[in-house]
Every structure is written in structure tokens, then in C-alpha cells.
Design a protein around this motif. Structure first.
Motif, PDB file in Angstrom:
ATOM      1  N   PHE A   9       5.349 -13.914 -10.813  1.00 40.20           N
ATOM      2  CA  PHE A   9       4.006 -13.369 -10.625  1.00 40.20           C
ATOM      3  C   PHE A   9       3.963 -12.346  -9.487  1.00 40.20           C
ATOM      4  O   PHE A   9       3.220 -11.366  -9.559  1.00 40.20           O
ATOM      5  N   ALA A  10       4.784 -12.533  -8.463  1.00 44.68           N
ATOM      6  CA  ALA A  10       4.851 -11.545  -7.377  1.00 44.68           C
ATOM      7  C   ALA A  10       5.417 -10.223  -7.891  1.00 44.68           C
ATOM      8  O   ALA A  10       4.927  -9.144  -7.535  1.00 44.68           O
ATOM      9  N   ALA A  11       6.439 -10.303  -8.734  1.00 46.65           N
ATOM     10  CA  ALA A  11       7.029  -9.084  -9.300  1.00 46.65           C
ATOM     11  C   ALA A  11       6.029  -8.373 -10.204  1.00 46.65           C
ATOM     12  O   ALA A  11       5.925  -7.143 -10.185  1.00 46.65           O
ATOM     13  N   LEU A  12       5.277  -9.137 -10.980  1.00 46.82           N
ATOM     14  CA  LEU A  12       4.259  -8.527 -11.844  1.00 46.82           C
ATOM     15  C   LEU A  12       3.172  -7.855 -11.007  1.00 46.82           C
ATOM     16  O   LEU A  12       2.724  -6.754 -11.327  1.00 46.82           O
ATOM     17  N   LYS A  13       2.774  -8.512  -9.929  1.00 48.03           N
ATOM     18  CA  LYS A  13       1.753  -7.931  -9.055  1.00 48.03           C
ATOM     19  C   LYS A  13       2.269  -6.637  -8.421  1.00 48.03           C
ATOM     20  O   LYS A  13       1.571  -5.630  -8.387  1.00 48.03           O
ATOM     21  N   LYS A  14       3.509  -6.677  -7.955  1.00 47.26           N
ATOM     22  CA  LYS A  14       4.102  -5.510  -7.291  1.00 47.26           C
ATOM     23  C   LYS A  14       4.223  -4.320  -8.242  1.00 47.26           C
ATOM     24  O   LYS A  14       4.116  -3.172  -7.819  1.00 47.26           O
ATOM     25  N   THR A  15       4.434  -4.601  -9.525  1.00 46.01           N
ATOM     26  CA  THR A  15       4.620  -3.531 -10.508  1.00 46.01           C
ATOM     27  C   THR A  15       3.348  -3.265 -11.319  1.00 46.01           C
ATOM     28  O   THR A  15       3.407  -2.617 -12.365  1.00 46.01           O
ATOM     29  N   ASN A  16       2.214  -3.760 -10.833  1.00 44.44           N
ATOM     30  CA  ASN A  16       0.944  -3.596 -11.550  1.00 44.44           C
ATOM     31  C   ASN A  16       1.035  -4.104 -12.985  1.00 44.44           C
ATOM     32  O   ASN A  16       0.575  -3.459 -13.916  1.00 44.44           O
ATOM     33  N   ASN A  17       1.669  -5.259 -13.131  1.00 45.69           N
ATOM     34  CA  ASN A  17       1.797  -5.952 -14.419  1.00 45.69           C
ATOM     35  C   ASN A  17       2.680  -5.210 -15.426  1.00 45.69           C
ATOM     36  O   ASN A  17       2.562  -5.414 -16.627  1.00 45.69           O
ATOM     37  N   HIS A  18       3.567  -4.367 -14.937  1.00 48.98           N
ATOM     38  CA  HIS A  18       4.504  -3.645 -15.807  1.00 48.98           C
ATOM     39  C   HIS A  18       5.704  -4.556 -16.046  1.00 48.98           C
ATOM     40  O   HIS A  18       6.548  -4.744 -15.168  1.00 48.98           O
ATOM     41  N   LYS A  19       5.776  -5.124 -17.243  1.00 54.67           N
ATOM     42  CA  LYS A  19       6.780  -6.152 -17.523  1.00 54.67           C
ATOM     43  C   LYS A  19       8.214  -5.640 -17.437  1.00 54.67           C
ATOM     44  O   LYS A  19       9.099  -6.338 -16.953  1.00 54.67           O
ATOM     45  N   THR A  20       8.460  -4.427 -17.902  1.00 53.62           N
ATOM     46  CA  THR A  20       9.826  -3.894 -17.847  1.00 53.62           C
ATOM     47  C   THR A  20      10.287  -3.728 -16.407  1.00 53.62           C
ATOM     48  O   THR A  20      11.395  -4.137 -16.039  1.00 53.62           O
ATOM     49  N   LYS A  21       9.427  -3.153 -15.570  1.00 57.00           N
ATOM     50  CA  LYS A  21       9.785  -2.961 -14.158  1.00 57.00           C
ATOM     51  C   LYS A  21       9.916  -4.299 -13.436  1.00 57.00           C
ATOM     52  O   LYS A  21      10.808  -4.475 -12.606  1.00 57.00           O
ATOM     53  N   ALA A  22       9.032  -5.238 -13.750  1.00 60.12           N
ATOM     54  CA  ALA A  22       9.097  -6.564 -13.124  1.00 60.12           C
ATOM     55  C   ALA A  22      10.407  -7.260 -13.497  1.00 60.12           C
ATOM     56  O   ALA A  22      11.072  -7.846 -12.641  1.00 60.12           O
ATOM     57  N   LYS A  49       1.733 -19.729 -20.104  1.00 68.23           N
ATOM     58  CA  LYS A  49       0.461 -19.683 -20.818  1.00 68.23           C
ATOM     59  C   LYS A  49       0.221 -20.995 -21.569  1.00 68.23           C
ATOM     60  O   LYS A  49      -0.885 -21.539 -21.551  1.00 68.23           O
ATOM     61  N   GLU A  50       1.269 -21.505 -22.206  1.00 66.01           N
ATOM     62  CA  GLU A  50       1.164 -22.785 -22.925  1.00 66.01           C
ATOM     63  C   GLU A  50       0.835 -23.930 -21.975  1.00 66.01           C
ATOM     64  O   GLU A  50       0.167 -24.887 -22.353  1.00 66.01           O
ATOM     65  N   GLN A  51       1.311 -23.823 -20.736  1.00 64.41           N
ATOM     66  CA  GLN A  51       1.048 -24.849 -19.724  1.00 64.41           C
ATOM     67  C   GLN A  51      -0.294 -24.629 -19.027  1.00 64.41           C
ATOM     68  O   GLN A  51      -0.680 -25.409 -18.165  1.00 64.41           O
ATOM     69  N   GLY A  52      -0.975 -23.542 -19.373  1.00 63.80           N
ATOM     70  CA  GLY A  52      -2.256 -23.239 -18.747  1.00 63.80           C
ATOM     71  C   GLY A  52      -2.121 -22.570 -17.396  1.00 63.80           C
ATOM     72  O   GLY A  52      -3.062 -22.545 -16.612  1.00 63.80           O
ATOM     73  N   ILE A  53      -0.945 -22.011 -17.123  1.00 64.80           N
ATOM     74  CA  ILE A  53      -0.702 -21.331 -15.848  1.00 64.80           C
ATOM     75  C   ILE A  53      -0.808 -19.833 -16.088  1.00 64.80           C
ATOM     76  O   ILE A  53       0.042 -19.244 -16.744  1.00 64.80           O
ATOM     77  N   GLU A  54      -1.855 -19.229 -15.578  1.00 66.43           N
ATOM     78  CA  GLU A  54      -2.055 -17.793 -15.778  1.00 66.43           C
ATOM     79  C   GLU A  54      -1.610 -16.982 -14.570  1.00 66.43           C
ATOM     80  O   GLU A  54      -1.193 -15.864 -14.684  1.00 66.43           O
ATOM     81  N   GLU A  55      -1.757 -17.552 -13.401  1.00 68.50           N
ATOM     82  CA  GLU A  55      -1.411 -16.823 -12.185  1.00 68.50           C
ATOM     83  C   GLU A  55      -1.145 -17.822 -11.075  1.00 68.50           C
ATOM     84  O   GLU A  55      -1.737 -18.887 -11.037  1.00 68.50           O
TER      85      GLU A  55
END
Length: 63
Positions: free
Chosen positions: A23-36, A55-61
Motif C-alpha cells: 500500500f505504501a508503494a501504491l501511495k507513492k506511485t499514485n496507485n500506478h500498479k506497474t510502477k508500484a 479485497k477478498e479479506q475486506g482489506i482495502e487500505e
């Protein structure tokens, strides 16, 4: 801050640390999955699989 009272690293379950890093990598890359995924040293497929698991576990962030 990952340091405890005496300057030692806080210890947590590996799965929790993995989620926090993802989640830190996604935040740092503005949710850009390839860069993360590149930052994390994993494939985009692995990242998507992990996100689907969360998502299946209900963990979004992670706070």
C-alpha cells in the motif's frame, strides 16, 4: 516510523509488513500498479493477486 522505543525495528507478522509495503508503494506511485510493482521488485500479476486477496479479506487500505 518503523523504530521502537530503543531504536530497534518494530516486529510484526510478515504478511502485515507485506501489506503495508504494497500500500505504501501504491501511495507513492499514485496507485500506478506497474510502477508500484517495479518498486517492490515483483510482477504486476503478483501485485494484482495480492490486491485481490486483500479485497477478498475486506482489506482495502492499510493505515
Amino acid at each position: 516510523n518503523n523504530q521502537g522505543k530503543n531504536g530497534s525495528l518494530d516486529v510484526m507478522p510478515l504478511a502485515e509488513m507485506e501489506r503495508k509495503l504494497i500500500f505504501a508503494a501504491l501511495k507513492k506511485t499514485n496507485n500506478h500498479k506497474t510502477k508500484a510493482a517495479e518498486l517492490l521488485g515483483i510482477t504486476v500479476r503478483t501485485l494484482r493477486n495480492k490486491l485481490n486477496e486483500y479485497k477478498e479479506q475486506g482489506i482495502e487500505e492499510v493505515s
